[in-house]
Design a protein around this motif. Structure first.
Motif, PDB file in Angstrom:
ATOM      1  N   ALA A  97       0.832  -1.205   0.000  1.00 45.49           N
ATOM      2  CA  ALA A  97       0.000   0.000   0.000  1.00 45.49           C
ATOM      3  C   ALA A  97       0.867   1.256   0.000  1.00 45.49           C
ATOM      4  CB  ALA A  97      -0.918  -0.003   1.221  1.00 45.49           C
ATOM      5  N   LYS A  98       1.998   1.186   0.717  1.00 44.68           N
ATOM      6  CA  LYS A  98       2.947   2.297   0.760  1.00 44.68           C
ATOM      7  C   LYS A  98       4.210   1.908   0.007  1.00 44.68           C
ATOM      8  CE  LYS A  98       1.439   3.995   5.301  1.00 44.68           C
ATOM      9  NZ  LYS A  98       1.888   4.292   6.689  1.00 44.68           N
ATOM     10  N   PRO A  99       4.978   2.876  -0.515  1.00 45.52           N
ATOM     11  CA  PRO A  99       6.217   2.560  -1.227  1.00 45.52           C
ATOM     12  C   PRO A  99       7.189   1.767  -0.355  1.00 45.52           C
ATOM     13  CG  PRO A  99       5.629   4.854  -1.553  1.00 45.52           C
ATOM     14  CD  PRO A  99       4.704   4.328  -0.503  1.00 45.52           C
ATOM     15  N   GLY A 100       7.843   0.805  -0.962  1.00 41.64           N
ATOM     16  CA  GLY A 100       8.855   0.009  -0.273  1.00 41.64           C
ATOM     17  C   GLY A 100      10.204   0.159  -0.949  1.00 41.64           C
ATOM     18  N   TYR A 101      11.235  -0.353  -0.298  1.00 40.99           N
ATOM     19  CA  TYR A 101      12.597  -0.177  -0.782  1.00 40.99           C
ATOM     20  C   TYR A 101      13.267  -1.528  -1.022  1.00 40.99           C
ATOM     21  CZ  TYR A 101      12.187   4.724   0.563  1.00 40.99           C
ATOM     22  OH  TYR A 101      11.789   6.037   0.664  1.00 40.99           O
ATOM     23  N   ASN A 149      21.382  -9.037 -16.583  1.00 38.07           N
ATOM     24  CA  ASN A 149      19.972  -9.436 -16.709  1.00 38.07           C
ATOM     25  C   ASN A 149      19.187  -9.140 -15.427  1.00 38.07           C
ATOM     26  OD1 ASN A 149      21.446 -11.464 -15.389  1.00 38.07           O
ATOM     27  ND2 ASN A 149      20.011 -13.061 -15.966  1.00 38.07           N
ATOM     28  N   VAL A 150      19.812  -9.335 -14.277  1.00 39.90           N
ATOM     29  CA  VAL A 150      19.122  -9.060 -13.018  1.00 39.90           C
ATOM     30  C   VAL A 150      19.153  -7.568 -12.702  1.00 39.90           C
ATOM     31  CG1 VAL A 150      19.037  -9.585 -10.551  1.00 39.90           C
ATOM     32  CG2 VAL A 150      19.620 -11.378 -12.178  1.00 39.90           C
ATOM     33  N   ASP A 151      20.262  -6.917 -12.982  1.00 45.91           N
ATOM     34  CA  ASP A 151      20.318  -5.453 -12.810  1.00 45.91           C
ATOM     35  C   ASP A 151      19.160  -4.789 -13.556  1.00 45.91           C
ATOM     36  OD1 ASP A 151      22.647  -5.656 -11.326  1.00 45.91           O
ATOM     37  OD2 ASP A 151      23.755  -4.181 -12.508  1.00 45.91           O
ATOM     38  N   LYS A 152      18.879  -5.267 -14.759  1.00 49.29           N
ATOM     39  CA  LYS A 152      17.823  -4.667 -15.583  1.00 49.29           C
ATOM     40  C   LYS A 152      16.454  -4.821 -14.930  1.00 49.29           C
ATOM     41  CE  LYS A 152      17.769  -5.211 -20.073  1.00 49.29           C
ATOM     42  NZ  LYS A 152      17.845  -5.859 -21.400  1.00 49.29           N
ATOM     43  N   ILE A 153      16.205  -5.948 -14.300  1.00 53.11           N
ATOM     44  CA  ILE A 153      14.927  -6.163 -13.620  1.00 53.11           C
ATOM     45  C   ILE A 153      14.759  -5.162 -12.480  1.00 53.11           C
ATOM     46  CG2 ILE A 153      13.619  -7.783 -12.165  1.00 53.11           C
ATOM     47  CD1 ILE A 153      14.910 -10.053 -13.846  1.00 53.11           C
ATOM     48  N   VAL A 154      15.822  -4.981 -11.717  1.00 52.76           N
ATOM     49  CA  VAL A 154      15.777  -4.059 -10.578  1.00 52.76           C
ATOM     50  C   VAL A 154      15.637  -2.617 -11.060  1.00 52.76           C
ATOM     51  CG1 VAL A 154      17.039  -3.197  -8.564  1.00 52.76           C
ATOM     52  CG2 VAL A 154      17.110  -5.642  -9.142  1.00 52.76           C
ATOM     53  N   LEU A 155      16.429  -2.237 -12.050  1.00 54.77           N
ATOM     54  CA  LEU A 155      16.366  -0.872 -12.580  1.00 54.77           C
ATOM     55  C   LEU A 155      14.995  -0.569 -13.187  1.00 54.77           C
ATOM     56  CD1 LEU A 155      19.901  -0.743 -14.207  1.00 54.77           C
ATOM     57  CD2 LEU A 155      19.124   0.754 -12.360  1.00 54.77           C
ATOM     58  N   ALA A 156      14.440  -1.536 -13.911  1.00 58.95           N
ATOM     59  CA  ALA A 156      13.124  -1.337 -14.522  1.00 58.95           C
ATOM     60  C   ALA A 156      12.055  -1.130 -13.451  1.00 58.95           C
ATOM     61  CB  ALA A 156      12.768  -2.522 -15.410  1.00 58.95           C
ATOM     62  N   LYS A 166      11.193   1.818  -4.495  1.00 53.73           N
ATOM     63  CA  LYS A 166      12.449   2.561  -4.605  1.00 53.73           C
ATOM     64  C   LYS A 166      13.589   1.544  -4.586  1.00 53.73           C
ATOM     65  CE  LYS A 166       9.834   6.198  -3.937  1.00 53.73           C
ATOM     66  NZ  LYS A 166       9.399   7.050  -5.074  1.00 53.73           N
ATOM     67  N   THR A 167      14.429   1.565  -5.606  1.00 55.53           N
ATOM     68  CA  THR A 167      15.484   0.558  -5.705  1.00 55.53           C
ATOM     69  C   THR A 167      16.873   1.175  -5.643  1.00 55.53           C
ATOM     70  OG1 THR A 167      15.540   0.674  -8.131  1.00 55.53           O
ATOM     71  CG2 THR A 167      14.035  -0.935  -7.138  1.00 55.53           C
ATOM     72  N   GLY A 236      13.818   7.713   2.309  1.00 55.53           N
ATOM     73  CA  GLY A 236      14.708   7.847   1.157  1.00 55.53           C
ATOM     74  C   GLY A 236      15.965   8.618   1.464  1.00 55.53           C
ATOM     75  N   GLY A 237      15.886   9.505   2.451  1.00 55.55           N
ATOM     76  CA  GLY A 237      17.064  10.254   2.874  1.00 55.55           C
ATOM     77  C   GLY A 237      17.750  10.995   1.748  1.00 55.55           C
ATOM     78  N   LYS A 238      19.072  11.104   1.847  1.00 55.29           N
ATOM     79  CA  LYS A 238      19.863  11.796   0.823  1.00 55.29           C
ATOM     80  C   LYS A 238      20.266  10.874  -0.321  1.00 55.29           C
ATOM     81  CE  LYS A 238      21.812  15.190   4.038  1.00 55.29           C
ATOM     82  NZ  LYS A 238      23.073  15.737   4.628  1.00 55.29           N
ATOM     83  N   ALA A 239      19.918   9.600  -0.203  1.00 53.90           N
ATOM     84  CA  ALA A 239      20.275   8.623  -1.240  1.00 53.90           C
ATOM     85  C   ALA A 239      19.470   8.857  -2.510  1.00 53.90           C
ATOM     86  CB  ALA A 239      20.032   7.209  -0.727  1.00 53.90           C
ATOM     87  N   THR A 240      20.024   8.440  -3.637  1.00 51.04           N
ATOM     88  CA  THR A 240      19.268   8.407  -4.887  1.00 51.04           C
ATOM     89  C   THR A 240      18.785   6.982  -5.116  1.00 51.04           C
ATOM     90  OG1 THR A 240      21.402   8.193  -6.023  1.00 51.04           O
ATOM     91  CG2 THR A 240      20.341  10.364  -6.052  1.00 51.04           C
ATOM     92  N   TRP A 241      17.626   6.870  -5.736  1.00 52.90           N
ATOM     93  CA  TRP A 241      16.989   5.577  -5.954  1.00 52.90           C
ATOM     94  C   TRP A 241      16.588   5.466  -7.418  1.00 52.90           C
ATOM     95  CZ3 TRP A 241      17.184   2.625  -1.567  1.00 52.90           C
ATOM     96  CH2 TRP A 241      17.413   3.316  -0.359  1.00 52.90           C
TER      97      TRP A 241
END
Length: 348
Positions: A97-101, A149-156, A166-167, A236-241
């Motif tokens: 229901a709420k954004p997850g990381y 191949n897995v990086d692409k799944i996470v980035l997508a 948020k990844t 999320g803090g100062k990090a980029t996602w």
């Protein structure tokens, strides 16, 4: 309310040390860990009795989805090359229901693709990637790159479903230092090099030994995971996602031929081999000595970790790889039975 974490791979080297760091800093966090067996579960329970154990494997899609949906933050340490698990975890988080990381573990082996495609081993490359100005290049590497191949799944997931998930991808290099986790506490690349040196009784390098890799102490690596978890726990803090949520974690780089010399010298000084001479082996020979040895010791992986330093205030403080090597050689010698343990010495 304390954040709820779900983690995979916490009896492994990277995940075990990261779990230690996170729980030491935040014993109030609610943590659940995926484990494959009762033996693995017992390892975690003995060190962290408050951790909830989830029995299953990376192939249990419904289980992973369900646990991810219940968690605020998911940490995937288990496998950089398991697309099914990555999809299940992102699907589960996206159903919240709420954004997850999601904080996913890749590896700088992804940067080996050029040498591997050209079958070039033992030669230096001037190409250096960075995760700041060069972030777009890093997140659009060729599909042939390892882990891509897995990086692409996470980035997508982090871009197409950015309002829901948020990844961040953490990309470790050569890792050294004894881990503090409940299971495996041993690194791989330099430890396998030391093992092969001791078994052959001579130093080895792939080809001319000119290839570069970055490196980091496992304690310093764990600080990146802690910083990202804390950022996620604070919205999320100062990090980029998402598309800019990609973090190299190097604290300098080494040339493998030079590391081979230091390993051989340490082995000689400790009395395990008679000479610190280093001999050249082919890519095929390296693969026989250790799985993917040709790539791990003989192909180039070069990067600069700018993002974690700029945004997370990451500042590595642990001893260097060179300073750690005598301990690496000693630990591998013990595993091979070349050093008598205390009990054996007392028994005479």
């Amino acid at each position: 309310m304390s954040p709820r974490l779900f983690a995979t791979g916490t009896t492994g080297y990277i995940g075990g040390d990261a779990l230690y760091t996170i729980i030491q800093a935040h014993p109030e966090y609610e943590v659940a860990c995926l484990v494959r067996s009762s033996d693995k579960g017992a390892q975690i329970a003995s060190q962290y009795p408050k951790v909830r154990l989830v029995y299953g494997s990376l192939d249990d899609v419904e289980l992973l989805e369900g646990e991810a949906q219940k968690a605020d933050i998911v940490l995937n340490f288990a496998h950089a090359d398991h697309p099914g698990a990555a999809k299940a975890l992102t699907d589960g988080l996206a159903a919240r229901a709420k954004p997850g990381y999601l904080i996913h573990t890749s590896g700088t082996g992804i940067l080996l693709f050029a040498d591997l495609e050209q079958r070039i081993f033992g030669e230096a490359s001037p190409k250096i990637y960075d995760d700041w100005e060069g972030i777009d290049e890093v997140t659009s590497l060729p599909d042939s790159a390892p882990h891509r191949n897995v990086d692409k799944i996470v980035l997508a997931a982090g871009t197409e479903k950015a309002s829901k998930i948020k990844t961040a991808i953490v990309c470790p290099p050569t890792i050294y230092g004894q881990g503090r986790g409940p299971g495996n506490q041993r690194g791989h690349q330099v430890y396998e090099l030391a093992k092969s040196t001791l078994e052959r009784k001579q130093g080895i390098q792939v080809g001319k030994g000119r290839t570069y890799w970055p490196n980091v102490h496992v304690f310093d690596l764990s600080k990146v995971y802690l910083a990202l978890v804390e950022a996620a726990a604070n919205g999320g803090g100062k990090a980029t996602w998402g598309n800019e949520g990609y973090y190299f974690t190097e604290n300098g780089e080494h040339i493998w031929g030079e590391i081979s010399k230091v390993v051989a010298s340490a082995a000689q000084q400790q009395g395990f081999i008679t000479s610190d001479e280093v001999v050249s082996v082919s890519a095929e020979e390296a693969d026989k000595l250790s799985g993917h040895g040709s790539a791990l010791w003989g192909a180039n992986s070069r990067c600069r970790a700018i993002r974690a330093r700029k945004l997370l205030g990451w500042s590595p403080t642990e001893k260097s790889l060179i300073d750690e090597i005598p301990l690496v050689v000693e630990s591998e010698a013990k595993k091979l039975g070349l050093v008598q343990g205390h009990a054996a010495l007392v028994a005479g």
